[in-house]
Design a protein around this motif. Structure first.
Motif, PDB file in Angstrom:
ATOM      1  N   ALA A 130       0.831  -1.071   0.305  1.00 53.65           N
ATOM      2  CA  ALA A 130      -0.238  -0.447   0.022  1.00 53.65           C
ATOM      3  C   ALA A 130       0.683   1.605  -0.015  1.00 53.65           C
ATOM      4  N   GLU A 131       0.564   2.102  -0.376  1.00 53.39           N
ATOM      5  CA  GLU A 131       1.131   3.215  -0.582  1.00 53.39           C
ATOM      6  C   GLU A 131       0.857   4.315   0.393  1.00 53.39           C
ATOM      7  N   PRO A 132       1.582   5.050   1.264  1.00 54.97           N
ATOM      8  CA  PRO A 132       1.814   6.048   2.209  1.00 54.97           C
ATOM      9  C   PRO A 132       0.610   6.745   1.449  1.00 54.97           C
ATOM     10  N   GLY A 133      -0.706   7.487   2.265  1.00 57.92           N
ATOM     11  CA  GLY A 133      -1.501   8.496   1.430  1.00 57.92           C
ATOM     12  C   GLY A 133      -2.683   8.570   1.852  1.00 57.92           C
ATOM     13  N   ARG A 174      -0.091   5.295   6.700  1.00 57.97           N
ATOM     14  CA  ARG A 174       1.560   5.899   7.234  1.00 57.97           C
ATOM     15  C   ARG A 174       2.221   5.687   6.405  1.00 57.97           C
ATOM     16  N   ASP A 175       2.961   6.616   6.310  1.00 57.16           N
ATOM     17  CA  ASP A 175       4.163   6.872   5.542  1.00 57.16           C
ATOM     18  C   ASP A 175       5.260   6.328   6.440  1.00 57.16           C
ATOM     19  N   GLN A 176       6.122   5.602   6.275  1.00 58.94           N
ATOM     20  CA  GLN A 176       6.858   5.021   7.741  1.00 58.94           C
ATOM     21  C   GLN A 176       7.881   4.007   7.400  1.00 58.94           C
ATOM     22  N   ALA A 177       9.119   3.713   8.315  1.00 58.25           N
ATOM     23  CA  ALA A 177       9.499   2.879   7.837  1.00 58.25           C
ATOM     24  C   ALA A 177       8.645   1.135   7.845  1.00 58.25           C
ATOM     25  N   ARG A 178       8.823   0.191   6.826  1.00 56.16           N
ATOM     26  CA  ARG A 178       8.935  -0.945   7.351  1.00 56.16           C
ATOM     27  C   ARG A 178       9.778  -2.234   6.722  1.00 56.16           C
ATOM     28  N   PHE A 179       9.809  -3.533   7.359  1.00 56.01           N
ATOM     29  CA  PHE A 179      10.938  -4.270   7.260  1.00 56.01           C
ATOM     30  C   PHE A 179      10.482  -5.993   6.832  1.00 56.01           C
ATOM     31  N   GLU A 180      11.524  -6.342   6.192  1.00 54.54           N
ATOM     32  CA  GLU A 180      11.530  -7.669   6.067  1.00 54.54           C
ATOM     33  C   GLU A 180      12.211  -8.682   5.584  1.00 54.54           C
ATOM     34  N   VAL A 181      12.475  -9.959   6.186  1.00 54.29           N
ATOM     35  CA  VAL A 181      13.206 -11.077   6.221  1.00 54.29           C
ATOM     36  C   VAL A 181      14.060 -11.258   5.122  1.00 54.29           C
ATOM     37  N   VAL A 182      14.366 -10.858   4.457  1.00 50.99           N
ATOM     38  CA  VAL A 182      15.083 -11.815   3.043  1.00 50.99           C
ATOM     39  C   VAL A 182      16.067 -12.623   2.989  1.00 50.99           C
ATOM     40  N   THR A 199      18.987 -11.958   7.964  1.00 50.55           N
ATOM     41  CA  THR A 199      18.855 -10.336   6.953  1.00 50.55           C
ATOM     42  C   THR A 199      18.068  -9.544   6.843  1.00 50.55           C
ATOM     43  N   VAL A 200      17.700  -8.260   7.180  1.00 50.14           N
ATOM     44  CA  VAL A 200      16.375  -7.816   6.654  1.00 50.14           C
ATOM     45  C   VAL A 200      16.393  -6.566   6.412  1.00 50.14           C
ATOM     46  N   GLU A 201      15.441  -6.274   5.379  1.00 49.97           N
ATOM     47  CA  GLU A 201      15.557  -4.847   4.549  1.00 49.97           C
ATOM     48  C   GLU A 201      14.446  -4.173   4.675  1.00 49.97           C
ATOM     49  N   ASN A 202      14.659  -3.064   5.119  1.00 51.10           N
ATOM     50  CA  ASN A 202      13.641  -1.501   5.248  1.00 51.10           C
ATOM     51  C   ASN A 202      12.958  -1.456   3.938  1.00 51.10           C
ATOM     52  N   VAL A 203      11.874  -2.079   3.606  1.00 55.28           N
ATOM     53  CA  VAL A 203      11.049  -2.114   2.521  1.00 55.28           C
ATOM     54  C   VAL A 203       9.941  -0.471   2.302  1.00 55.28           C
ATOM     55  N   GLY A 204      10.266   0.113   4.046  1.00 48.93           N
ATOM     56  CA  GLY A 204       9.020   1.246   4.210  1.00 48.93           C
ATOM     57  C   GLY A 204       9.820   2.576   3.345  1.00 48.93           C
ATOM     58  N   THR A 205       9.019   3.986   3.518  1.00 46.71           N
ATOM     59  CA  THR A 205       9.588   4.833   2.967  1.00 46.71           C
ATOM     60  C   THR A 205      10.201   6.141   3.753  1.00 46.71           C
ATOM     61  N   ARG A 206      10.671   5.638   4.879  1.00 45.49           N
ATOM     62  CA  ARG A 206      10.733   6.841   6.130  1.00 45.49           C
ATOM     63  C   ARG A 206      12.267   5.747   6.391  1.00 45.49           C
ATOM     64  N   THR A 207      12.888   6.487   6.902  1.00 44.99           N
ATOM     65  CA  THR A 207      14.033   6.137   7.970  1.00 44.99           C
ATOM     66  C   THR A 207      13.616   5.508   9.012  1.00 44.99           C
ATOM     67  N   ALA A 208      14.133   4.583   9.261  1.00 50.29           N
ATOM     68  CA  ALA A 208      14.386   4.304  11.129  1.00 50.29           C
ATOM     69  C   ALA A 208      15.419   4.547  11.987  1.00 50.29           C
ATOM     70  N   LYS A 239      18.544   3.060   7.169  1.00 49.24           N
ATOM     71  CA  LYS A 239      17.207   4.221   5.650  1.00 49.24           C
ATOM     72  C   LYS A 239      16.528   3.007   4.719  1.00 49.24           C
ATOM     73  N   PRO A 240      15.610   4.142   4.287  1.00 55.16           N
ATOM     74  CA  PRO A 240      14.261   2.985   3.311  1.00 55.16           C
ATOM     75  C   PRO A 240      15.762   2.304   2.069  1.00 55.16           C
ATOM     76  N   GLY A 241      15.472   1.085   1.863  1.00 57.57           N
ATOM     77  CA  GLY A 241      16.412  -0.032   0.787  1.00 57.57           C
ATOM     78  C   GLY A 241      17.745  -0.459   1.455  1.00 57.57           C
ATOM     79  N   GLU A 242      17.409  -0.646   2.321  1.00 65.23           N
ATOM     80  CA  GLU A 242      19.058  -0.534   3.013  1.00 65.23           C
ATOM     81  C   GLU A 242      18.913  -1.715   3.941  1.00 65.23           C
ATOM     82  N   ARG A 243      19.710  -3.359   3.627  1.00 65.00           N
ATOM     83  CA  ARG A 243      19.906  -3.620   4.288  1.00 65.00           C
ATOM     84  C   ARG A 243      20.892  -3.782   5.327  1.00 65.00           C
ATOM     85  N   ARG A 244      19.794  -5.125   6.546  1.00 62.31           N
ATOM     86  CA  ARG A 244      21.442  -5.346   7.571  1.00 62.31           C
ATOM     87  C   ARG A 244      21.075  -6.364   7.820  1.00 62.31           C
ATOM     88  N   THR A 245      22.386  -6.799   8.663  1.00 63.41           N
ATOM     89  CA  THR A 245      22.577  -8.312   8.315  1.00 63.41           C
ATOM     90  C   THR A 245      23.256  -8.573  10.543  1.00 63.41           C
TER      91      THR A 245
END
Length: 544
Positions: A130-133, A174-182, A199-208, A239-245
């Motif tokens: 869902a797109e924020p809005g 809501r426009d926010q950070a979201r996370f998915e396990v990759v 390894t988890v990616e921030n797939v949202g639209t805001r920085t956590a 950041k959005p789109g960033e992956r962290r392990t």
């Protein structure tokens, strides 16, 4: 002076003019000394207390209906309530263009007077992507209502209608950070500790900001660090789109099963507005490495209800490694199955090697003759000396019906009333095992008696028979019929255990004394006949 008819005509004309002006269909008015009209209608607004949602979540729309009601022409309160009440209201929420799925159908609200009425929550699912809005959600409501009431002393007439309307609620994704396990990987083994990388990616639209990832185990067989149920790794800015392990140390218990384990991951962070938030739980599956496999061959049983038997077979090491000090462990969930020793030790087994095992299994008399499923496992040590347990090795066993341990017979089953006899009892071992020290005990009741009611047999092989003798006497007044004499036996099994058998009954017939005696039976019969004749005479005298 106006007549009643003229008054009625004037009243009808005035009402017709009013109805035409107000758009209400004319309804015939009744004549009355006190009459009038009430005109109005409900005025509904749908409200919600939940307007903000996160993508990829299940939530509830909490609704209420505000009825302001409108009175165009007033009158008695009961009629004003009638025209302002929405009757039989139903509410249906549709997704419209919003990125949601509505999981609740139409809701029945009932009658809605003026004021605010709560509506049952509506379950929705917000789309993962869902797109924020902001989005408009259509809400359709249908109800019946009364537009006008004509009343007089004789009653009232109602102008009833139904209405279906569509209102719109505004919700915001809501426009926010979201996370998915990759990705996730582990080197952990049963009985060992190891690394778990997630390894988890921030797939949202805001920085956590100040993010941390917490893993929680759903099983006490898998723990973190020093036997903790959870562990937290600090990540920092994300950041959005960033992956962290995130890396964790996990431990599997020595007796843990080799299977998949479920872990819950939660990301706690601060959003760009400085508000602390938590992600929805993310599931991670972890499976320990190095599973050792075994199989069974040539399983056979000799089990019978009420007796001991054997379970034997061969265990095969299917690899991939050599196992040391293996022990076959037997387990049954049936309370009527008993194993003297649940473990059978084997020699070291290389991959592909085999070893035989054998158990003595007792089946209680309460068990049923059926096919039972048994579960065997192999406990062993690996090359590092760590203890491991195999997956369950299932096998089936036939349990034969119960068979009497003994067959009991008597040589002569008659005795004369008032007489005595030496009753010879023949006992046969009907089982599959030799028995020793078979002690017999007889039980008799009046009119039978015994002053020597015990016997002993030193040994009985399977199928072998032996005799013992007891003294038996019958009272002189014993009626000629069949009486039971009961026996039970205490004996020793080959393993030295002592058991007591079930009770066996044999019939003994008492015959009349050959020496004569008072004819008790004849006297009893005569008394019965006299009583019957007397009863018949009494009934006749009383007219029956």
């Amino acid at each position: 002076m106006r007549t009643p008819a003229s008054r009625t005509a004037v009243f009808s004309l005035l009402f017709a003019l009013f109805v035409v002006a107000s758009g209400v269909t004319p309804v015939a008015a009744q004549t009355a000394g006190s009459s009038g009209q009430v005109i109005g209608e409900p005025d509904l607004t749908v409200l919600t207390s939940t307007e903000e949602f996160e993508p990829g979540t299940k939530a509830q729309l909490r609704l209420s209906v505000l009825n302001r009601g409108r009175i165009d022409k007033g009158g008695p309160s009961q009629y004003e309530n009638r025209v302002t009440t929405a009757r039989g209201l139903t509410v249906t929420v549709n997704a419209g263009d919003a990125p949601i799925e509505v999981n609740t159908g139409s809701l029945g609200v009932g009658n809605v007077p003026t004021g605010t009425t709560a509506v049952d929550p509506v379950d929705i699912t917000v789309s993962e992507d869902a797109e924020p809005g902001t989005y408009r959600v259509p809400v359709e409501f249908s109800y019946a209502y009364t537009r006008g009431v004509n009343y007089d002393v004789y009653g009232a007439e109602y102008n009833d209608f139904t209405r279906t309307e569509t209102a719109y609620l505004t919700i915001r994704v809501r426009d926010q950070a979201r996370f998915e396990v990759v990705d996730s990987a582990t080197s952990a083994q049963v009985g060992d500790t190891g690394d778990l990388a997630v390894t988890v990616e921030n797939v949202g639209t805001r920085t956590a900001r100040d993010a941390s990832a917490t893993l929680t185990s759903r099983s006490d067989e898998l723990t973190f660090g020093s036997a903790s149920a959870s562990s937290t790794a600090y990540v920092g800015g994300w950041k959005p789109g960033e992956r962290r392990t995130a890396n964790y140390t996990v431990a599997l218990a020595d007796d843990a099963a080799v299977r998949g384990y479920t872990l819950d991951l939660r990301v706690d962070y601060t959003d760009t507005d400085g508000i602390s938030r938590s992600s929805r739980p993310l599931n991670i599956g972890v499976r320990p490495m190095g599973e050792q496999r075994f199989s069974l061959e040539g399983v056979s049983t000799s089990l019978r209800v009420g007796q001991d038997g054997t379970l034997r077979g061969t265990v095969v090491n299917d690899g991939p490694s050599t196992v040391y000090n293996p022990v076959v462990r037997f387990r049954s969930t049936n309370p009527n199955i008993d194993v003297d020793s649940s473990e059978y030790a084997l020699s070291t087994l290389a991959p592909g090697e085999r070893a035989d095992f054998q158990y003595t299994v007792g089946v209680s008399s309460a068990a049923s003759a059926s096919v039972q499923q048994f579960n065997l496992t192999v406990k062993y040590r690996n090359q590092r000396g760590d203890v491991r347990y195999s997956d369950g090795l299932e096998t089936k066993a036939d349990i034969a019906p119960q068979r009497d341990r003994f067959v009991v017979e008597v040589a002569d089953d008659t005795i004369e009333a008032g007489g005595e006899t030496a009753l010879r009892v023949r006992v046969t071992n009907n089982g599959d095992e030799p028995l020793t020290n078979v002690e017999a005990k007889a039980f008799v009741n009046d009119p039978l008696a015994s002053d020597n009611d015990e016997g002993i047999i030193a040994a009985l092989a399977p199928g072998e028979s032996a005799e013992f003798t007891i003294a038996l006497s019958a009272a002189g007044n014993a009626l000629p019929k069949t009486y039971p004499v009961s026996f039970d036996f205490q004996y020793e099994l080959p393993d030295g255990d002592s058991e007591v058998s079930q009770t066996y009954k044999v019939p003994i017939s008492v015959t009349p004394s050959q020496g004569g005696g008072f004819p008790t039976g004849l006297v009893v019969g005569a008394i019965a006949v006299v009583g019957l004749i007397g009863a018949v005479g009494w009934r006749r005298r009383n007219g029956n």
